[in-house]
Design an enzyme around this catalytic site. Structure first.
Site, PDB file in Angstrom:
ATOM      1  N   GLY A 256       0.827  -1.282   0.081  1.00 43.18           N
ATOM      2  CA  GLY A 256       0.032  -0.159  -0.075  1.00 43.18           C
ATOM      3  C   GLY A 256       0.844   1.167   0.026  1.00 43.18           C
ATOM      4  O   GLY A 256       0.256   2.474   0.216  1.00 43.18           O
ATOM      5  N   THR A 258       2.066   2.965  -2.288  1.00 47.74           N
ATOM      6  CA  THR A 258       1.487   4.174  -3.319  1.00 47.74           C
ATOM      7  C   THR A 258       0.096   4.771  -2.804  1.00 47.74           C
ATOM      8  O   THR A 258       0.110   5.989  -2.968  1.00 47.74           O
ATOM      9  CB  THR A 258       1.243   3.426  -4.741  1.00 47.74           C
ATOM     10  OG1 THR A 258       2.070   2.793  -5.400  1.00 47.74           O
ATOM     11  CG2 THR A 258       0.723   4.497  -5.721  1.00 47.74           C
ATOM     12  N   GLU A 282       5.225   3.377 -12.598  1.00 47.08           N
ATOM     13  CA  GLU A 282       4.636   2.123 -12.541  1.00 47.08           C
ATOM     14  C   GLU A 282       3.085   1.893 -13.125  1.00 47.08           C
ATOM     15  O   GLU A 282       2.398   1.108 -13.888  1.00 47.08           O
ATOM     16  CB  GLU A 282       4.604   1.578 -11.314  1.00 47.08           C
ATOM     17  CG  GLU A 282       4.261   0.033 -11.197  1.00 47.08           C
ATOM     18  CD  GLU A 282       4.300  -0.745  -9.969  1.00 47.08           C
ATOM     19  OE1 GLU A 282       4.497  -1.928  -9.839  1.00 47.08           O
ATOM     20  OE2 GLU A 282       4.079   0.050  -8.909  1.00 47.08           O
ATOM     21  N   ARG A 291      -7.547   6.652  -7.774  1.00 41.43           N
ATOM     22  CA  ARG A 291      -7.213   6.267  -6.466  1.00 41.43           C
ATOM     23  C   ARG A 291      -7.595   7.311  -5.540  1.00 41.43           C
ATOM     24  O   ARG A 291      -8.247   7.454  -4.689  1.00 41.43           O
ATOM     25  CB  ARG A 291      -5.785   5.691  -6.327  1.00 41.43           C
ATOM     26  CG  ARG A 291      -5.407   4.048  -6.628  1.00 41.43           C
ATOM     27  CD  ARG A 291      -4.009   3.837  -6.510  1.00 41.43           C
ATOM     28  NE  ARG A 291      -3.915   2.493  -6.678  1.00 41.43           N
ATOM     29  CZ  ARG A 291      -3.336   1.607  -5.934  1.00 41.43           C
ATOM     30  NH1 ARG A 291      -2.883   1.856  -4.750  1.00 41.43           N
ATOM     31  NH2 ARG A 291      -3.171   0.480  -6.393  1.00 41.43           N
ATOM     32  N   ARG A 422      16.474  -2.463  -1.371  1.00 48.48           N
ATOM     33  CA  ARG A 422      17.366  -3.137  -2.506  1.00 48.48           C
ATOM     34  C   ARG A 422      18.404  -1.957  -2.980  1.00 48.48           C
ATOM     35  O   ARG A 422      18.216  -0.800  -2.816  1.00 48.48           O
ATOM     36  CB  ARG A 422      16.275  -3.152  -3.758  1.00 48.48           C
ATOM     37  CG  ARG A 422      15.596  -4.476  -3.686  1.00 48.48           C
ATOM     38  CD  ARG A 422      14.723  -4.523  -4.821  1.00 48.48           C
ATOM     39  NE  ARG A 422      13.698  -5.688  -5.076  1.00 48.48           N
ATOM     40  CZ  ARG A 422      13.107  -5.940  -5.905  1.00 48.48           C
ATOM     41  NH1 ARG A 422      12.962  -5.080  -6.809  1.00 48.48           N
ATOM     42  NH2 ARG A 422      11.918  -6.963  -5.749  1.00 48.48           N
ATOM     43  N   GLU A 423      19.461  -2.563  -3.126  1.00 53.07           N
ATOM     44  CA  GLU A 423      20.596  -1.532  -3.464  1.00 53.07           C
ATOM     45  C   GLU A 423      20.779  -0.671  -2.156  1.00 53.07           C
ATOM     46  O   GLU A 423      20.845   0.671  -2.421  1.00 53.07           O
ATOM     47  CB  GLU A 423      20.452  -1.037  -4.653  1.00 53.07           C
ATOM     48  CG  GLU A 423      20.641  -2.024  -5.927  1.00 53.07           C
ATOM     49  CD  GLU A 423      19.278  -2.436  -6.331  1.00 53.07           C
ATOM     50  OE1 GLU A 423      19.196  -3.495  -6.914  1.00 53.07           O
ATOM     51  OE2 GLU A 423      18.365  -1.826  -5.944  1.00 53.07           O
ATOM     52  N   LYS A 474      15.009   5.853   9.903  1.00 60.65           N
ATOM     53  CA  LYS A 474      16.308   6.768   9.777  1.00 60.65           C
ATOM     54  C   LYS A 474      15.525   8.087   9.966  1.00 60.65           C
ATOM     55  O   LYS A 474      14.376   8.239   9.290  1.00 60.65           O
ATOM     56  CB  LYS A 474      17.084   6.484   8.856  1.00 60.65           C
ATOM     57  CG  LYS A 474      18.224   7.838   8.546  1.00 60.65           C
ATOM     58  CD  LYS A 474      19.025   7.676   7.478  1.00 60.65           C
ATOM     59  CE  LYS A 474      19.871   8.635   7.212  1.00 60.65           C
ATOM     60  NZ  LYS A 474      20.747   8.787   5.701  1.00 60.65           N
TER      61      LYS A 474
END
Length: 508
Positions: A256, A258, A282, A291, A422-423, A474
């Site tokens: 969720g 987005t 996307e 939405r 990721r990365e 953070k």
């Protein structure tokens, strides 16, 4: 009058003569003003670039009069290329090298060095240095000469950028939109380089700015200094979304994220009237707006999709559409958006609509202008750094959605961590704030427990339905903590909730 000069005389106009002789007394093109300037031939190969020989000599002469102060200033304000003549540029480089502490910047030391290095003839001999000593009587006008050099250098850079662009346009072998972005990038780089020089200010300047901000806070205690997100606890941790900061909102697919960022966009644009730019890599713009309508109207998405709306629900949808039409939300749905294109579009939106917030869905779908041999980690690092640079340049908050890797699903308790990004290295480093979104009712996040009977499991599933948690892992300028949320799936909306008794807030 000879025939060849007759064409330069303004023809006699009887109407002008009757009304006061403007053709001769005021117009004066044939007699009073001289010949008009011939048009500039941009294809003339013999035409030299803009430069001023006297200004270049004047600056160099000032260096000989007051090397310590003026060369320190020049090293910040004048690049080597500001001197157009090769001899002047060579002498400037040698003076800067001497100023770093190797030798004194004066006539004898310069002459000996240039003679030993075989460069004395390149600058016109020792006589040239002698001439510079007396070229200006005082360095008092150094600032004026320096201004001329910077202006001429800027003009040459503009010519160079435009010449390259013209040549590329004639010999283009790429997409025209890509070429247009490169042209814009070249021209904008001239301005960026110009404005980035001499930006170091004394501490007293920053102290006064900091004091003014503290004074402003004391006038209105408790007021958010950034853009409100619509979630009180999140606003309390961040003091609102701050200009120049990058807020990474990460989660596994279908959590969720987005919906959450669009809830923030809706609150910023409609409640606080902040223009917002949304880059959706996307999802199509129509899907995003759908939405927004569902969340604003409070009408189930499934009922809209099935076309089964009551009269009251239809009125709610109509009101939501009317509200959204007034909102300054700008959606770009370019797939695989390049970071350079992103920067150019953001600059335009800032100039044209003064956007105050940017949202990106999502980071890993963006591309960077790197070689194919480069690793994906390097590409993500370039994208992340580029996004952060745009936030600082435009002084707006940028909310970036990102994906978490599968490691979170195999961890006991399935609580996301920063390392799940990721990365993660470059993203974690560039982000000012990182929020990790998780939901208790998400398929794949639940742990099987054979000791529970079916009724207990069903009751627990019902209690955890929609229960979400935004873990602020953070926060560069504030505390970290957990923000409890509830996701209403049919309305595509996250709402606030209180912690349950069995829940424990995270944080430092």
């Amino acid at each position: 009058m000879p025939p060849e000069k007759a064409s330069n005389v303004t023809p006699f106009d009887p109407n002008a003569a009757q009304s006061g002789g403007q053709g001769f007394q005021k117009g004066g093109q044939g007699f009073g003003q001289g010949k008009p300037k011939p048009p500039v031939d941009i294809n003339d190969p013999t035409r030299s670039q803009p430069w001023d020989a006297d200004a270049e000599k004047g600056v160099l002469s000032c260096f000989l009069h007051d090397p310590t102060n003026l060369l320190n200033d020049a090293q910040v304000n004048l690049p080597d290329e500001a001197f157009y003549h090769p001899a002047n540029q060579l002498l400037y480089k040698v003076m800067k090298e001497f100023n770093n502490g190797t030798r004194p910047v004066e006539y004898i030391a310069l002459t000996n060095y240039l003679r030993d290095a075989g460069h004395l003839d390149k600058i016109g001999g020792a006589g040239m240095l002698s001439e510079l000593l007396n070229f200006v009587p005082t360095p008092a006008h150094y600032g004026y000469y320096k201004g001329i050099l910077r202006d001429k250098h800027l003009l040459r850079r503009i010519i160079h950028a435009c010449t390259e662009s013209v040549q590329n346009a004639y010999e283009f072998n790429e997409d025209v939109p890509a070429l247009l972005d490169r042209v814009e990038e070249r021209v904008m780089s001239v301005r960026d380089d110009t404005e980035s020089r001499d930006t170091i200010k004394p501490l007293k300047h920053h102290v006064m700015e900091a004091f003014d901000s503290i004074e402003e806070m004391l006038k209105d205690p408790g007021k958010l200094r950034g853009i409100p997100t619509g979630y009180r606890k999140l606003d309390g941790l961040s003091n609102g979304l701050q200009g120049g900061e990058m807020f990474v909102l990460a989660a596994r697919p279908s959590m969720g994220k987005t919906s959450l960022v669009m809830n923030m966009v809706e609150h910023a644009a409609l409640t606080n009237e902040v223009p917002v730019a949304v880059f959706s890599l996307e999802m199509s713009a129509v899907m995003l707006v759908r939405r927004l309508i569902v969340a604003r109207a409070g009408v189930s998405m499934s009922r809209i999709m099935n076309g089964m709306l009551s009269r009251e629900e239809l009125r709610a949808v109509t009101r939501a559409c009317s509200d959204l039409q007034k909102a300054n939300i700008f959606i770009d749905e370019t797939p695989g958006l390049n970071i350079l294109d992103f920067r150019a579009k953001c600059r335009r939106l800032k100039k044209q609509h003064n956007i105050g917030m940017i949202a990106i869905d999502y980071l890993q779908l963006m591309t960077a202008p790197t070689k194919k041999s480069d690793s994906r980690q390097n590409e993500i690092a370039a994208i992340s750094a580029g996004i952060k640079a745009v936030a600082k340049e435009l002084n707006v908050p940028v909310v970036v959605l990102a994906q978490l890797n599968r490691a979170v699903e195999s961890r006991k308790g399935q609580r996301p961590m920063l390392s799940d990004l990721r990365e993660s290295g470059s993203i974690e480093q560039d982000a000012d704030m990182v929020g990790l979104l998780t939901r208790a009712d998400y398929a794949g996040s639940k742990q099987e427990d054979d000791s529970k009977d079916r009724k207990d499991a069903e009751a627990e599933d019902e209690a955890s339905k929609g229960k979400g948690l935004l873990i602020i892992a953070k926060n560069r300028n504030g505390p970290t903590d957990d923000v409890p949320l509830k996701f209403i799936a049919e309305l595509m909306r996250f709402t606030e909730r209180e912690f349950d008794e069995n829940e424990k807030a995270g944080g430092d």
